[in-house]
Design a protein around this motif. Structure first.
Motif, PDB file in Angstrom:
ATOM      1  N   LYS A   1     -22.479  -6.970  45.846  1.00 32.13           N
ATOM      2  CA  LYS A   1     -23.376  -8.522  45.103  1.00 32.13           C
ATOM      3  C   LYS A   1     -24.171  -8.216  43.517  1.00 32.13           C
ATOM      4  CE  LYS A   1     -23.929 -10.989  49.445  1.00 32.13           C
ATOM      5  NZ  LYS A   1     -25.389 -11.337  50.202  1.00 32.13           N
ATOM      6  N   GLN A   2     -24.778  -7.493  43.763  1.00 28.94           N
ATOM      7  CA  GLN A   2     -25.339  -7.064  42.808  1.00 28.94           C
ATOM      8  C   GLN A   2     -24.375  -6.581  41.320  1.00 28.94           C
ATOM      9  OE1 GLN A   2     -28.791  -4.048  43.704  1.00 28.94           O
ATOM     10  NE2 GLN A   2     -29.705  -5.000  45.105  1.00 28.94           N
ATOM     11  N   GLN A   3     -23.806  -5.778  41.923  1.00 28.26           N
ATOM     12  CA  GLN A   3     -23.048  -5.348  40.945  1.00 28.26           C
ATOM     13  C   GLN A   3     -21.402  -5.778  40.683  1.00 28.26           C
ATOM     14  OE1 GLN A   3     -22.069  -1.433  42.254  1.00 28.26           O
ATOM     15  NE2 GLN A   3     -24.456  -0.726  42.167  1.00 28.26           N
ATOM     16  N   SER A   4     -21.583  -7.301  41.289  1.00 25.08           N
ATOM     17  CA  SER A   4     -19.735  -7.926  41.249  1.00 25.08           C
ATOM     18  C   SER A   4     -19.783  -8.294  39.498  1.00 25.08           C
ATOM     19  CB  SER A   4     -20.498  -9.008  42.681  1.00 25.08           C
ATOM     20  OG  SER A   4     -21.144  -9.843  42.193  1.00 25.08           O
ATOM     21  N   ASN A   5     -18.372  -8.625  39.753  1.00 24.33           N
ATOM     22  CA  ASN A   5     -17.722  -8.752  38.446  1.00 24.33           C
ATOM     23  C   ASN A   5     -17.371 -10.090  39.123  1.00 24.33           C
ATOM     24  OD1 ASN A   5     -15.153  -9.319  40.319  1.00 24.33           O
ATOM     25  ND2 ASN A   5     -14.963  -7.763  39.231  1.00 24.33           N
ATOM     26  N   PRO A   6     -16.849 -11.496  38.237  1.00 28.93           N
ATOM     27  CA  PRO A   6     -16.859 -12.773  38.769  1.00 28.93           C
ATOM     28  C   PRO A   6     -16.244 -12.981  40.276  1.00 28.93           C
ATOM     29  CG  PRO A   6     -16.651 -12.988  36.238  1.00 28.93           C
ATOM     30  CD  PRO A   6     -16.865 -11.274  36.521  1.00 28.93           C
ATOM     31  N   ASN A   7     -14.944 -12.156  40.232  1.00 30.78           N
ATOM     32  CA  ASN A   7     -13.927 -12.281  40.826  1.00 30.78           C
ATOM     33  C   ASN A   7     -14.727 -11.860  42.282  1.00 30.78           C
ATOM     34  OD1 ASN A   7     -11.277 -13.024  39.887  1.00 30.78           O
ATOM     35  ND2 ASN A   7     -10.601 -11.324  39.578  1.00 30.78           N
ATOM     36  N   GLN A   8     -15.390 -10.697  42.130  1.00 34.33           N
ATOM     37  CA  GLN A   8     -15.741 -10.148  43.779  1.00 34.33           C
ATOM     38  C   GLN A   8     -16.809 -11.132  44.236  1.00 34.33           C
ATOM     39  OE1 GLN A   8     -17.285  -6.747  41.139  1.00 34.33           O
ATOM     40  NE2 GLN A   8     -15.183  -5.120  42.320  1.00 34.33           N
ATOM     41  N   ALA A   9     -17.707 -11.944  43.071  1.00 31.04           N
ATOM     42  CA  ALA A   9     -18.695 -13.272  43.407  1.00 31.04           C
ATOM     43  C   ALA A   9     -18.198 -14.360  44.109  1.00 31.04           C
ATOM     44  CB  ALA A   9     -19.388 -13.662  42.425  1.00 31.04           C
ATOM     45  N   ALA A  10     -16.851 -14.442  43.788  1.00 30.79           N
ATOM     46  CA  ALA A  10     -15.745 -15.108  44.467  1.00 30.79           C
ATOM     47  C   ALA A  10     -15.977 -15.016  46.068  1.00 30.79           C
ATOM     48  CB  ALA A  10     -14.855 -15.783  43.783  1.00 30.79           C
ATOM     49  N   MET A  11     -15.338 -13.607  45.759  1.00 28.54           N
ATOM     50  CA  MET A  11     -14.850 -13.182  47.413  1.00 28.54           C
ATOM     51  C   MET A  11     -16.026 -13.448  48.215  1.00 28.54           C
ATOM     52  SD  MET A  11     -13.285  -9.922  47.982  1.00 28.54           S
ATOM     53  CE  MET A  11     -13.775  -8.999  47.983  1.00 28.54           C
ATOM     54  N   LEU A  12     -17.219 -13.267  48.005  1.00 27.24           N
ATOM     55  CA  LEU A  12     -18.441 -13.098  48.705  1.00 27.24           C
ATOM     56  C   LEU A  12     -18.648 -14.240  49.031  1.00 27.24           C
ATOM     57  CD1 LEU A  12     -20.391  -9.954  47.239  1.00 27.24           C
ATOM     58  CD2 LEU A  12     -19.556 -10.645  49.802  1.00 27.24           C
ATOM     59  N   ALA A  13     -18.926 -15.029  47.689  1.00 28.52           N
ATOM     60  CA  ALA A  13     -19.408 -15.989  47.641  1.00 28.52           C
ATOM     61  C   ALA A  13     -19.120 -17.521  49.076  1.00 28.52           C
ATOM     62  CB  ALA A  13     -19.362 -17.626  46.457  1.00 28.52           C
ATOM     63  N   GLN A  14     -17.569 -17.204  48.961  1.00 28.99           N
ATOM     64  CA  GLN A  14     -16.150 -17.445  50.301  1.00 28.99           C
ATOM     65  C   GLN A  14     -16.950 -17.222  51.189  1.00 28.99           C
ATOM     66  OE1 GLN A  14     -13.678 -20.266  49.449  1.00 28.99           O
ATOM     67  NE2 GLN A  14     -15.003 -20.875  50.658  1.00 28.99           N
ATOM     68  N   LEU A  15     -16.990 -15.981  51.915  1.00 33.20           N
ATOM     69  CA  LEU A  15     -17.367 -15.278  52.756  1.00 33.20           C
ATOM     70  C   LEU A  15     -18.810 -16.620  53.589  1.00 33.20           C
ATOM     71  CD1 LEU A  15     -16.824 -13.333  54.889  1.00 33.20           C
ATOM     72  CD2 LEU A  15     -18.263 -11.623  53.654  1.00 33.20           C
ATOM     73  N   GLU A  16     -19.711 -16.024  52.714  1.00 37.44           N
ATOM     74  CA  GLU A  16     -20.699 -17.505  52.972  1.00 37.44           C
ATOM     75  C   GLU A  16     -21.022 -18.363  53.472  1.00 37.44           C
ATOM     76  OE1 GLU A  16     -23.628 -16.475  50.042  1.00 37.44           O
ATOM     77  OE2 GLU A  16     -23.527 -14.517  50.022  1.00 37.44           O
TER      78      GLU A  16
ATOM     79  N   GLU B   1      -4.361  -7.610  42.855  1.00 38.37           N
ATOM     80  CA  GLU B   1      -5.021  -7.376  41.650  1.00 38.37           C
ATOM     81  C   GLU B   1      -4.340  -6.105  40.798  1.00 38.37           C
ATOM     82  OE1 GLU B   1     -10.270  -6.911  42.422  1.00 38.37           O
ATOM     83  OE2 GLU B   1      -8.905  -5.039  43.124  1.00 38.37           O
ATOM     84  N   HIS B   2      -3.265  -5.057  41.709  1.00 37.77           N
ATOM     85  CA  HIS B   2      -2.446  -4.262  41.430  1.00 37.77           C
ATOM     86  C   HIS B   2      -1.195  -5.081  41.016  1.00 37.77           C
ATOM     87  CE1 HIS B   2       0.604  -0.525  41.173  1.00 37.77           C
ATOM     88  NE2 HIS B   2       1.263  -1.102  42.065  1.00 37.77           N
ATOM     89  N   HIS B   3      -1.245  -5.769  40.960  1.00 41.17           N
ATOM     90  CA  HIS B   3      -0.154  -6.433  40.501  1.00 41.17           C
ATOM     91  C   HIS B   3      -0.095  -7.971  39.147  1.00 41.17           C
ATOM     92  CE1 HIS B   3       3.233  -4.846  43.338  1.00 41.17           C
ATOM     93  NE2 HIS B   3       2.731  -5.159  44.225  1.00 41.17           N
ATOM     94  N   LEU B   4      -1.656  -7.476  39.452  1.00 41.94           N
ATOM     95  CA  LEU B   4      -1.495  -9.182  38.235  1.00 41.94           C
ATOM     96  C   LEU B   4      -2.769  -9.389  37.516  1.00 41.94           C
ATOM     97  CD1 LEU B   4      -0.162 -10.597  40.473  1.00 41.94           C
ATOM     98  CD2 LEU B   4      -1.360 -12.701  39.107  1.00 41.94           C
ATOM     99  N   GLY B   5      -3.465  -7.501  37.672  1.00 43.39           N
ATOM    100  CA  GLY B   5      -4.439  -7.212  36.714  1.00 43.39           C
ATOM    101  C   GLY B   5      -5.323  -8.506  36.480  1.00 43.39           C
ATOM    102  N   ASP B   6      -5.750  -7.540  34.921  1.00 40.87           N
ATOM    103  CA  ASP B   6      -6.512  -9.049  34.225  1.00 40.87           C
ATOM    104  C   ASP B   6      -5.915 -10.521  34.832  1.00 40.87           C
ATOM    105  OD1 ASP B   6      -8.011  -7.030  33.205  1.00 40.87           O
ATOM    106  OD2 ASP B   6      -7.299  -7.370  31.247  1.00 40.87           O
ATOM    107  N   ASP B   7      -5.089 -10.870  35.129  1.00 40.10           N
ATOM    108  CA  ASP B   7      -4.762 -11.966  34.670  1.00 40.10           C
ATOM    109  C   ASP B   7      -5.574 -12.998  36.402  1.00 40.10           C
ATOM    110  OD1 ASP B   7      -2.960 -12.394  32.579  1.00 40.10           O
ATOM    111  OD2 ASP B   7      -0.864 -12.090  33.298  1.00 40.10           O
ATOM    112  N   LEU B   8      -5.576 -12.337  37.036  1.00 39.34           N
ATOM    113  CA  LEU B   8      -5.912 -12.912  39.013  1.00 39.34           C
ATOM    114  C   LEU B   8      -7.366 -13.049  39.153  1.00 39.34           C
ATOM    115  CD1 LEU B   8      -5.911 -12.276  41.534  1.00 39.34           C
ATOM    116  CD2 LEU B   8      -6.617 -10.301  42.202  1.00 39.34           C
ATOM    117  N   GLY B   9      -6.966 -14.107  38.980  1.00 45.71           N
ATOM    118  CA  GLY B   9      -8.752 -15.376  38.957  1.00 45.71           C
ATOM    119  C   GLY B   9      -8.608 -15.419  40.631  1.00 45.71           C
ATOM    120  N   ILE B  10     -10.095 -15.141  41.073  1.00 45.28           N
ATOM    121  CA  ILE B  10     -10.570 -15.625  42.404  1.00 45.28           C
ATOM    122  C   ILE B  10     -11.300 -16.592  42.615  1.00 45.28           C
ATOM    123  CG2 ILE B  10     -11.586 -14.858  44.467  1.00 45.28           C
ATOM    124  CD1 ILE B  10     -10.407 -11.872  44.404  1.00 45.28           C
ATOM    125  N   ALA B  11     -11.208 -17.743  43.385  1.00 50.71           N
ATOM    126  CA  ALA B  11     -12.529 -19.193  43.556  1.00 50.71           C
ATOM    127  C   ALA B  11     -12.769 -19.087  44.906  1.00 50.71           C
ATOM    128  CB  ALA B  11     -11.976 -19.920  42.555  1.00 50.71           C
TER     129      ALA B  11
END
Length: 389
Positions: free
Chosen positions: A321-336, A243-253
């Protein structure tokens, strides 16, 4: 009289103050933990000193320090460290040390033979797919899609994807996805048909030049940050740096499916353990205070906000989970989708067998069928030896 009482309070307070040594195993997050321990030291009068160690050195260093009588009072470690509970003389942890909002499922990751040996502080420790939005229009859902995108990326001189190819924590997710499990209870289970499928598929990715078999951790970290590679498979521990290095260019899937099977990386909790029975020492009260501090909602929230480390506090996870952006949602979805790593001693032996067999398979010394057989034999032999110690 007030002066006398104040002086007595100071004397009693200093008498109960302890010097605590805290062993920290992660490469990331040291700064936030140092801040938190400094705050705890200031408010509690206990002085906590942080010592960092590499993840590879953690287990042998713990065992050696116990034998030499120089063990840290508390160590922050992945939950599979519980597998060496006997050799490292890890204290049993009373249930009252655990914060009420910690799910029982996480306590299982730190339990052997129904005995708790660690206090979960964070969860996750799982792999996920990162991508650079400036290089990837839409993240791939399958490995075939990645191969199709490779042609376009090759034309730009950009590598498609990088990860620590020969590190078994990455390979284990492929074995899980094909239906295998490294252990089942106290049994090592490497010699199963899914191992052949995983080994052959894994090698095919390198043969087709999708990923380099020579990739080390830098392929999925430094090269990704520098824009030399479009995708990376890396862990939850790297999110804040990316997040620090890529900023808005970072995507998580999600890591791509294999056929119709969702990818299943390993996960674990990150726990406090107490080597050389430190909870039975005169420092027990101070260690309890420290564990309560690190489990507190305020600290758990800071660990997520400042380092993107996932808290164990169930209420905080629900808020995320309730306040997550798409990156945070993907991180939690992968954990599940992840497979919790066993705390049994068999897990440590399984890692050794997996690594030895993979090396021989990679060099062409053994085919997949022989490699899985070798893995099992090596791991079982190591497990028998450890049980005799």
């Amino acid at each position: 009289m007030r002066v006398v009482l104040l002086l007595l309070a100071i004397v009693w307070g200093s008498a109960s103050a302890e010097q605590l040594s805290f062993l920290y195993y992660r490469e990331q997050g040291k700064a936030i933990f140092q801040e938190l321990l400094d705050e705890f030291s200031a408010q509690s009068q206990h002085q906590v000193s942080l010592y960092q160690i590499t993840s590879e050195s953690l287990k042998p260093a713990l065992i050696k320090s116990v034998l030499q009588g120089t063990a840290a009072d508390v160590a922050f470690a992945p939950s599979d460290i519980i597998g060496i509970a006997e050799q490292a003389k890890l204290s049993a942890v009373p249930r009252e040390f655990i914060e009420a909002n910690t799910p029982d499922t996480l306590l299982l990751t730190a339990t052997i033979d129904e005995q708790l040996h660690g206090i979960p502080i964070l969860q996750g420790n799982h792999l996920m797919l990162f991508y650079n939005r400036s290089l990837v229009e839409k993240p791939a859902n399958s490995w075939q899609e990645l191969l199709e995108q490779k042609k376009h990326l090759d034309e730009q001189g950009i590598a498609t994807i990088g990860w620590n190819y020969s590190e078994m924590y990455w390979f284990a997710g492929f074995y899980n996805t094909f239906g295998g499990r490294m252990t089942r209870g106290k049994q090592v289970t490497l010699d199963e048909p899914p191992m052949e499928d995983a080994l052959n598929f894994y090698k095919s990715l390198a043969k087709r030049s999708l990923v380099s078999a020579e990739c080390t951790y830098d392929c999925g970290y430094k090269d990704f940050i520098e824009g030399k590679v479009a995708y990376a498979i890396n862990g939850e521990w790297a999110v804040a740096d990316f997040e620090h290095h890529l900023g808005d260019d970072l995507g998580i899937a999600l890591i791509p499916n294999i056929g119709n099977s969702a990818f299943k990386p390993l996960s674990s909790s990150l726990v406090l353990v107490f080597p050389d029975k430190s909870l039975s020492s005169n420092k027990a009260a101070a260690l309890k205070e420290l564990s309560e501090f690190l489990q507190s909602e305020k600290v758990q929230k800071r660990l997520y906000q400042e380092a993107r480390f996932l808290p164990v506090n169930a209420e905080l996870i629900n808020q995320i989970k309730q306040q997550s952006n798409p990156n945070q949602a993907a991180m939690l979805a992968q954990l599940e989708q992840a497979v919790p790593m066993s705390a049994e001693a068999a897990q440590a032996s399984a890692w050794l067998g997996l690594r030895k067999g993979f090396e021989l398979f990679s060099k062409g010394v053994l085919d997949a069928a022989k490699a899985r057989e070798y893995m099992q034999q090596f791991a079982e032999r190591d497990y028998r030896q450890t049980q005799k110690q």
